[in-house]
Design a protein around this motif. Structure first.
Motif, PDB file in Angstrom:
ATOM      1  N   ILE A   1       1.518  -1.526  15.052  1.00 48.45           N
ATOM      2  CA  ILE A   1       2.973  -1.522  15.191  1.00 48.45           C
ATOM      3  C   ILE A   1       3.289  -2.374  16.417  1.00 48.45           C
ATOM      4  O   ILE A   1       2.858  -2.064  17.524  1.00 48.45           O
ATOM      5  N   THR A   2       4.008  -3.478  16.173  1.00 47.78           N
ATOM      6  CA  THR A   2       4.334  -4.412  17.244  1.00 47.78           C
ATOM      7  C   THR A   2       5.848  -4.554  17.347  1.00 47.78           C
ATOM      8  O   THR A   2       6.605  -3.934  16.599  1.00 47.78           O
ATOM      9  N   ALA A   3       6.293  -5.417  18.247  1.00 46.93           N
ATOM     10  CA  ALA A   3       7.727  -5.689  18.400  1.00 46.93           C
ATOM     11  C   ALA A   3       8.312  -6.279  17.117  1.00 46.93           C
ATOM     12  O   ALA A   3       9.517  -6.163  16.874  1.00 46.93           O
ATOM     13  N   ASP A   4       7.477  -6.893  16.275  1.00 50.43           N
ATOM     14  CA  ASP A   4       7.946  -7.465  15.010  1.00 50.43           C
ATOM     15  C   ASP A   4       8.021  -6.433  13.885  1.00 50.43           C
ATOM     16  O   ASP A   4       8.543  -6.732  12.812  1.00 50.43           O
ATOM     17  N   SER A   5       7.492  -5.231  14.115  1.00 53.59           N
ATOM     18  CA  SER A   5       7.487  -4.190  13.083  1.00 53.59           C
ATOM     19  C   SER A   5       8.873  -3.561  12.972  1.00 53.59           C
ATOM     20  O   SER A   5       9.638  -3.554  13.932  1.00 53.59           O
TER      21      SER A   5
ATOM     22  N   THR B   1       4.800  10.479   2.327  1.00 52.69           N
ATOM     23  CA  THR B   1       4.339   9.381   1.486  1.00 52.69           C
ATOM     24  C   THR B   1       5.230   8.171   1.743  1.00 52.69           C
ATOM     25  O   THR B   1       6.454   8.272   1.715  1.00 52.69           O
ATOM     26  N   VAL B   2       4.584   7.042   2.015  1.00 51.28           N
ATOM     27  CA  VAL B   2       5.299   5.810   2.336  1.00 51.28           C
ATOM     28  C   VAL B   2       4.703   4.636   1.579  1.00 51.28           C
ATOM     29  O   VAL B   2       3.614   4.727   1.020  1.00 51.28           O
ATOM     30  N   ARG B   3       5.444   3.541   1.571  1.00 51.29           N
ATOM     31  CA  ARG B   3       4.929   2.254   1.119  1.00 51.29           C
ATOM     32  C   ARG B   3       4.978   1.360   2.340  1.00 51.29           C
ATOM     33  O   ARG B   3       6.012   1.256   2.998  1.00 51.29           O
ATOM     34  N   ILE B   4       3.832   0.749   2.695  1.00 49.89           N
ATOM     35  CA  ILE B   4       3.794  -0.161   3.835  1.00 49.89           C
ATOM     36  C   ILE B   4       3.350  -1.543   3.382  1.00 49.89           C
ATOM     37  O   ILE B   4       2.625  -1.687   2.393  1.00 49.89           O
ATOM     38  N   VAL B   5       3.827  -2.548   4.103  1.00 50.22           N
ATOM     39  CA  VAL B   5       3.387  -3.923   3.903  1.00 50.22           C
ATOM     40  C   VAL B   5       2.929  -4.432   5.259  1.00 50.22           C
ATOM     41  O   VAL B   5       3.666  -4.348   6.251  1.00 50.22           O
ATOM     42  N   CYS B   6       1.689  -4.920   5.306  1.00 53.78           N
ATOM     43  CA  CYS B   6       1.124  -5.444   6.540  1.00 53.78           C
ATOM     44  C   CYS B   6       0.654  -6.868   6.302  1.00 53.78           C
ATOM     45  O   CYS B   6       0.239  -7.223   5.197  1.00 53.78           O
ATOM     46  N   ASP B   7       0.724  -7.682   7.336  1.00 50.42           N
ATOM     47  CA  ASP B   7       0.217  -9.051   7.271  1.00 50.42           C
ATOM     48  C   ASP B   7      -0.506  -9.319   8.568  1.00 50.42           C
ATOM     49  O   ASP B   7       0.053  -9.106   9.649  1.00 50.42           O
TER      50      ASP B   7
ATOM     51  N   MET C   1       0.853  -1.172   0.000  1.00 51.08           N
ATOM     52  CA  MET C   1       0.000   0.000   0.000  1.00 51.08           C
ATOM     53  C   MET C   1       0.891   1.225   0.000  1.00 51.08           C
ATOM     54  O   MET C   1       1.779   1.343   0.829  1.00 51.08           O
ATOM     55  N   LYS C   2       0.657   2.147  -0.950  1.00 48.08           N
ATOM     56  CA  LYS C   2       1.393   3.406  -1.018  1.00 48.08           C
ATOM     57  C   LYS C   2       0.441   4.549  -0.720  1.00 48.08           C
ATOM     58  O   LYS C   2      -0.721   4.499  -1.111  1.00 48.08           O
ATOM     59  N   GLY C   3       0.959   5.574  -0.058  1.00 49.93           N
ATOM     60  CA  GLY C   3       0.154   6.757   0.172  1.00 49.93           C
ATOM     61  C   GLY C   3       0.705   7.600   1.299  1.00 49.93           C
ATOM     62  O   GLY C   3       1.740   7.287   1.879  1.00 49.93           O
ATOM     63  N   ALA C   4      -0.022   8.666   1.600  1.00 41.22           N
ATOM     64  CA  ALA C   4       0.374   9.570   2.676  1.00 41.22           C
ATOM     65  C   ALA C   4      -0.062   8.997   4.017  1.00 41.22           C
ATOM     66  O   ALA C   4      -1.137   8.402   4.131  1.00 41.22           O
ATOM     67  N   ILE C   5       0.791   9.161   5.016  1.00 39.11           N
ATOM     68  CA  ILE C   5       0.433   8.754   6.383  1.00 39.11           C
ATOM     69  C   ILE C   5      -0.628   9.727   6.877  1.00 39.11           C
ATOM     70  O   ILE C   5      -0.420  10.937   6.884  1.00 39.11           O
TER      71      ILE C   5
ATOM     72  N   HIS D   1      -3.932   5.587   3.524  1.00 37.82           N
ATOM     73  CA  HIS D   1      -5.096   5.376   2.640  1.00 37.82           C
ATOM     74  C   HIS D   1      -6.199   4.576   3.313  1.00 37.82           C
ATOM     75  O   HIS D   1      -6.778   3.667   2.722  1.00 37.82           O
ATOM     76  N   GLY D   2      -6.482   4.873   4.571  1.00 40.75           N
ATOM     77  CA  GLY D   2      -7.568   4.205   5.276  1.00 40.75           C
ATOM     78  C   GLY D   2      -7.232   2.823   5.806  1.00 40.75           C
ATOM     79  O   GLY D   2      -8.041   2.219   6.483  1.00 40.75           O
ATOM     80  N   LYS D   3      -6.053   2.306   5.503  1.00 38.33           N
ATOM     81  CA  LYS D   3      -5.644   0.994   6.002  1.00 38.33           C
ATOM     82  C   LYS D   3      -4.767   1.203   7.233  1.00 38.33           C
ATOM     83  O   LYS D   3      -3.746   1.874   7.172  1.00 38.33           O
ATOM     84  N   THR D   4      -5.186   0.632   8.362  1.00 42.51           N
ATOM     85  CA  THR D   4      -4.443   0.760   9.611  1.00 42.51           C
ATOM     86  C   THR D   4      -3.740  -0.547   9.924  1.00 42.51           C
ATOM     87  O   THR D   4      -4.342  -1.621   9.843  1.00 42.51           O
ATOM     88  N   CYS D   5      -2.466  -0.431  10.269  1.00 47.37           N
ATOM     89  CA  CYS D   5      -1.664  -1.593  10.672  1.00 47.37           C
ATOM     90  C   CYS D   5      -1.143  -1.343  12.076  1.00 47.37           C
ATOM     91  O   CYS D   5      -0.720  -0.235  12.403  1.00 47.37           O
TER      92      CYS D   5
END
Length: 151
Positions: A22-26, A39-45, A1-5, A16-20
């Motif tokens: 932040i944990t010790a694994d982040s 602007t960032v690119r994030i990857v969440c699982d 997902m790319k976009g502004a925080i 972009h409305g997607k919330t992830c």
């Protein structure tokens, strides 16, 4: 997902409305502070942030806030706006109070980032706050403290 925080605190990031979460694994920021609006690119699982890449930082911090790159950082956000000669600076994250008294409060975040606000007659109550205490958010308008949340 790319976009502004659009939202960032020590527990989550929203792009972009997607919330992830932040944990010790982040990932931990290494040489910069991610700021709301960058602007960032994030990857969440499974709703957990696994990767973050800064694509476009904000061009500069507001005049009442200062920062520089450093080798360590914490998640925070800074937003500013100005219209009709009103300047507003808002921060969110984990900040420690480095000075309080004589009509002002100064908080420090990652690296050399710090923000100082004058405590005015309409400012929130700062009694009980001391150097070393933490705040999770603070807003100044025209350099005067208008909101504060204790961590």
């Amino acid at each position: 997902m790319k976009g502004a925080i659009t939202k960032l605190d020590r527990h989550s990031i929203t792009v972009h409305g997607k919330t992830c979460r932040i944990t010790a694994d982040s990932p931990k920021p290494s040489i910069h502070v991610e700021l709301a609006g960058s602007t960032v690119r994030i990857v969440c699982d499974g709703g957990v942030l696994l990767e973050i890449d800064l694509l476009h930082p904000l061009p500069s911090l507001p005049p009442s806030a200062s920062s520089s790159s450093s080798s360590s950082s914490s998640s925070s956000s800074v937003s500013s706006s100005s219209s009709n000669s009103v300047s507003s600076t808002a921060i969110a994250g984990d900040f420690s109070i480095t000075a309080i008294g004589n009509g002002s409060i100064t908080v420090k975040g990652a690296g050399s980032f710090q923000l100082t606000c004058t405590i005015g007659s309409g400012s929130p109550d700062t009694s009980g706050l001391a150097v070393g205490a933490h705040v999770s958010s603070m807003t100044c308008k025209n350099g005067v403290l208008t909101s504060l949340a204790r961590a």
